[in-house]
Design an enzyme around this catalytic site. Structure first.
Site, PDB file in Angstrom:
ATOM      1  N   CYS A 167      -6.516  12.575  14.586  1.00 24.16           N
ATOM      2  CA  CYS A 167      -7.151  10.503  15.469  1.00 24.16           C
ATOM      3  C   CYS A 167      -7.424  11.162  17.134  1.00 24.16           C
ATOM      4  O   CYS A 167      -8.305  10.435  17.738  1.00 24.16           O
ATOM      5  CB  CYS A 167      -5.799   9.616  15.152  1.00 24.16           C
ATOM      6  SG  CYS A 167      -6.794   8.929  13.729  1.00 24.16           S
TER       7      CYS A 167
HETATM    8  N1  CO8 Z   1      -1.553  -6.252   0.589  1.00 26.32           N
HETATM    9  C1  CO8 Z   1      -0.153  -6.866   0.661  1.00 26.32           C
HETATM   10  N2  CO8 Z   1       1.579  -6.669   0.655  1.00 26.32           N
HETATM   11  C2  CO8 Z   1       1.197  -4.824   0.860  1.00 26.32           C
HETATM   12  C3  CO8 Z   1       0.603  -4.645   0.997  1.00 26.32           C
HETATM   13  C4  CO8 Z   1      -0.760  -4.550   0.852  1.00 26.32           C
HETATM   14  N3  CO8 Z   1      -2.112  -4.042   0.822  1.00 26.32           N
HETATM   15  N4  CO8 Z   1       0.143  -3.282   1.792  1.00 26.32           N
HETATM   16  C5  CO8 Z   1       2.199  -2.781   1.429  1.00 26.32           C
HETATM   17  N5  CO8 Z   1       1.951  -4.495   1.135  1.00 26.32           N
HETATM   18  C6  CO8 Z   1       3.432  -4.694   0.888  1.00 26.32           C
HETATM   19  C7  CO8 Z   1       4.757  -3.015   0.786  1.00 26.32           C
HETATM   20  O1  CO8 Z   1       4.813  -3.411  -0.639  1.00 26.32           O
HETATM   21  C8  CO8 Z   1       5.617  -3.682   2.056  1.00 26.32           C
HETATM   22  O2  CO8 Z   1       6.541  -4.455   0.787  1.00 26.32           O
HETATM   23  P1  CO8 Z   1       8.127  -4.895   0.584  1.00 26.32           P
HETATM   24  O3  CO8 Z   1       9.045  -4.827   2.054  1.00 26.32           O
HETATM   25  O4  CO8 Z   1       8.354  -5.481  -0.719  1.00 26.32           O
HETATM   26  O5  CO8 Z   1       8.311  -3.008  -0.365  1.00 26.32           O
HETATM   27  C9  CO8 Z   1       5.355  -4.347   2.978  1.00 26.32           C
HETATM   28  O6  CO8 Z   1       3.392  -5.258   2.653  1.00 26.32           O
HETATM   29  C10 CO8 Z   1       5.992  -4.171   3.992  1.00 26.32           C
HETATM   30  O7  CO8 Z   1       4.489  -2.472   3.652  1.00 26.32           O
HETATM   31  P2  CO8 Z   1       5.118  -1.448   5.083  1.00 26.32           P
HETATM   32  O8  CO8 Z   1       6.293  -1.211   5.544  1.00 26.32           O
HETATM   33  O9  CO8 Z   1       4.059  -0.427   4.638  1.00 26.32           O
HETATM   34  O10 CO8 Z   1       4.086  -1.864   6.008  1.00 26.32           O
HETATM   35  P3  CO8 Z   1       3.525  -2.039   8.063  1.00 26.32           P
HETATM   36  O11 CO8 Z   1       4.481  -4.055   7.909  1.00 26.32           O
HETATM   37  O12 CO8 Z   1       4.549  -1.291   8.782  1.00 26.32           O
HETATM   38  O13 CO8 Z   1       2.468  -1.768   8.058  1.00 26.32           O
HETATM   39  C11 CO8 Z   1       0.579  -0.292   8.305  1.00 26.32           C
HETATM   40  C12 CO8 Z   1       2.060  -1.147   7.131  1.00 26.32           C
HETATM   41  C13 CO8 Z   1      -0.823  -1.318   9.259  1.00 26.32           C
HETATM   42  C14 CO8 Z   1       0.659   1.092   7.493  1.00 26.32           C
HETATM   43  C15 CO8 Z   1       1.288  -0.162   9.776  1.00 26.32           C
HETATM   44  O14 CO8 Z   1       2.507   0.771   8.960  1.00 26.32           O
HETATM   45  C16 CO8 Z   1       0.896   1.328  10.520  1.00 26.32           C
HETATM   46  O15 CO8 Z   1       0.096   0.984  11.238  1.00 26.32           O
HETATM   47  N6  CO8 Z   1       1.051   2.251  10.619  1.00 26.32           N
HETATM   48  C17 CO8 Z   1       1.338   3.145  11.640  1.00 26.32           C
HETATM   49  C18 CO8 Z   1      -0.109   3.688  10.886  1.00 26.32           C
HETATM   50  C19 CO8 Z   1      -1.381   4.919  11.973  1.00 26.32           C
HETATM   51  O16 CO8 Z   1      -1.009   4.748  13.452  1.00 26.32           O
HETATM   52  N7  CO8 Z   1      -1.087   5.704  11.751  1.00 26.32           N
HETATM   53  C20 CO8 Z   1      -1.608   6.627  11.830  1.00 26.32           C
HETATM   54  C21 CO8 Z   1      -3.526   6.677  10.988  1.00 26.32           C
HETATM   55  S1  CO8 Z   1      -4.920   7.924  12.728  1.00 26.32           S
HETATM   56  C22 CO8 Z   1      -4.718   9.690  11.775  1.00 26.32           C
HETATM   57  O17 CO8 Z   1      -4.553  10.478  12.752  1.00 26.32           O
HETATM   58  C23 CO8 Z   1      -5.697   9.624  10.539  1.00 26.32           C
HETATM   59  C24 CO8 Z   1      -6.062  10.981  10.740  1.00 26.32           C
HETATM   60  C25 CO8 Z   1      -6.948  10.544   9.188  1.00 26.32           C
HETATM   61  C26 CO8 Z   1      -8.091  10.063   9.313  1.00 26.32           C
HETATM   62  C27 CO8 Z   1      -8.212   9.795   8.057  1.00 26.32           C
HETATM   63  C28 CO8 Z   1      -9.172   9.448   7.334  1.00 26.32           C
HETATM   64  C29 CO8 Z   1      -9.116   8.637   5.528  1.00 26.32           C
END
Ligand code: CO8
Length: 384
Positions: A167
């Site tokens: 990223c």
């Molecule tokens: N629908 C419904 N519920 C869901 C879903 C969904 N789709 N997904 C997860 N849940 C549920 C989970 O099961 C969990 O339930 P429980 O509490 O009962 O276990 C609950 O929701 C909470 O899950 P999370 O803890 O995963 O949810 P978060 O509130 O943490 O949100 C995010 C998830 C949005 C992913 C968040 O953590 C986030 O944005 N984190 C940072 C992400 C980030 O910045 N990543 C960097 C990536 S960029 C990069 O550098 C990659 C480059 C490569 C690019 C390649 C592209 C393919």
């Protein structure tokens, strides 16, 4: 009598951003479309494994939800290069027809489109450009470099190479281009970031299927001496990397898919999203504050933050730590709602779309962060 040569312009060694360009794919997927496709896939999967699920030997796949996606990430929609196969529950990945070696590659094609717009906006012809850096999360092939193909397609005489810092690729590219200008090794450098993230996203993974979108951006970095009168001074650039397994993709040429490993999730994007959130926010906020101090900039006077577009909550926290108060959309604009996370292109899209209203002398920050971990800051000031 000899014809007189035009006298060469004296270069300043001061890098500026002369213009930017953006290519947006025509197709987009709403959260509702995405969730409906995922849930159909979950139904199929659960029906196919009904016996094991009934015997308690396997867990059923839970549904995804539109409400969760928007609340957790701020994303409402994303653009993609190949919509129908991504939404087909039997396929769930883009299908991009292979092209012959004598055709322009798809990554180069969208990179060229963004680059042409940047050149046009700067009133620049490709012949004026010295180098092309293709800076993106994944290249579609090992070699020849995507950058060299883009260079060839534009008709640029010079050099090009690819760089991947996930990223943060675009900000790392901007600093690299700026360093060429500072050293006098180039006068005009195109940093092109074609991001076809849909190809390395696991659309069957409920935790991450909603995150990414496709796009291409271009940034023209030039010596102030040749830049258009309206441009953005680059006041300072800073890069940082800290190894982490929390965002990873093991796909590579040393571990080609075999019938046994075909489709294994670690050959696509995987992350510990919560850990990323917690660890990256303080790292990036501190980096911005340290760099602002080094440059003698009071962070609270920053007119706008064009932050990496991964998660609206992350941006809110980082902006708060930097500005000292809750940032509004004017101070820290988001493009996440319509573009999703476009990896390295995110902060550049925000800069491209949300800068014309600033006044000459306003100072702002382009900032990226992501896998590696990696982070980059580019402090800029509007001129003209
Ligand atoms: N629908 C419904 N519920 C869901 C879903 C969904 N789709 N997904 C997860 N849940 C549920 C989970 O099961 C969990 O339930 P429980 O509490 O009962 O276990 C609950 O929701 C909470 O899950 P999370 O803890 O995963 O949810 P978060 O509130 O943490 O949100 C995010 C998830 C949005 C992913 C968040 O953590 C986030 O944005 N984190 C940072 C992400 C980030 O910045 N990543 C960097 C990536 S960029 C990069 O550098 C990659 C480059 C490569 C690019 C390649 C592209 C393919």
């Amino acid at each position: 009598m000899q014809e007189s040569q035009p006298s060469p312009i004296a270069l300043t060694g001061r890098p500026v951003i002369s213009a930017t360009g953006l290519f947006t794919p025509a197709e987009s997927i709403s959260n509702a479309e995405l969730v409906s496709s995922f849930n159909a896939f979950a139904d199929r999967h659960n029906a196919a494994h009904a016996e094991a699920i009934a015997a308690g030997e396997a867990e059923p796949l839970p549904y995804s939800s539109v409400e969760f996606i928007e609340k957790a990430s701020g994303i409402k929609s994303r653009h993609v290069m190949s919509k129908a196969p991504i939404l087909d529950p039997g396929t769930m990945c883009p299908r991009l027809p292979e092209r012959g070696n004598d055709e322009l590659s798809i990554m180069a094609e969208i990179g060229v489109a963004a680059a042409r717009q940047a050149l046009e906006r700067a009133g620049r012809s490709p012949q004026d450009v010295d180098a092309v850096l293709c800076a993106a999360s994944n290249m579609q092939r090992a070699y020849p470099a995507m950058a060299i193909e883009i260079q060839q397609a534009l008709g640029i005489d010079g050099f090009g190479f690819d760089m991947n810092v996930a990223c943060s690729s675009a900000t790392f590219g901007i600093q690299t281009a700026a360093d060429y200008i500072r050293a006098g090794n180039a006068r005009s450098v195109l940093v092109v970031s074609p991001e076809i993230t849909s190809g390395h996203l696991n659309w069957r993974d409920r935790d991450s299927h909603f995150i990414f979108g496709d796009v291409a951006t271009a940034v023209l970095v030039e010596d102030a001496a040749i830049a258009p009168s309206a441009h953005w001074d680059i006041l300072g650039t800073k890069l940082k990397t800290v190894f982490s397994n929390n965002i990873r993709n093991n796909f590579g040429f040393l571990n080609r898919a075999t019938p046994e490993t075909e489709g294994t999730p670690d050959k696509l994007f995987v992350q510990e999203g919560r850990k990323v959130f917690k660890e990256v926010v303080p790292m990036v906020a501190q980096m911005i504050l340290d760099e602002a101090k080094r440059l003698g900039i009071d962070p609270q006077t920053l007119r706008r933050l064009w932050l990496h577009q991964a998660n609206a909550g992350m941006n809110r926290l980082i902006a708060h730590k930097v500005l000292g108060h809750e940032a509004n959309e004017d101070e820290s604009p988001t493009v996440l709602d319509t573009y999703g996370n476009t990896s390295s292109a995110g902060s550049i899209i925000a800069f491209h779309q949300h800068r014309d209203d600033l006044a000459a002398g306003d100072t702002g920050l382009i900032c990226s962060f992501g896998a590696g971990y990696s982070a980059g800051t580019v402090f800029v000031r509007k001129i003209g």
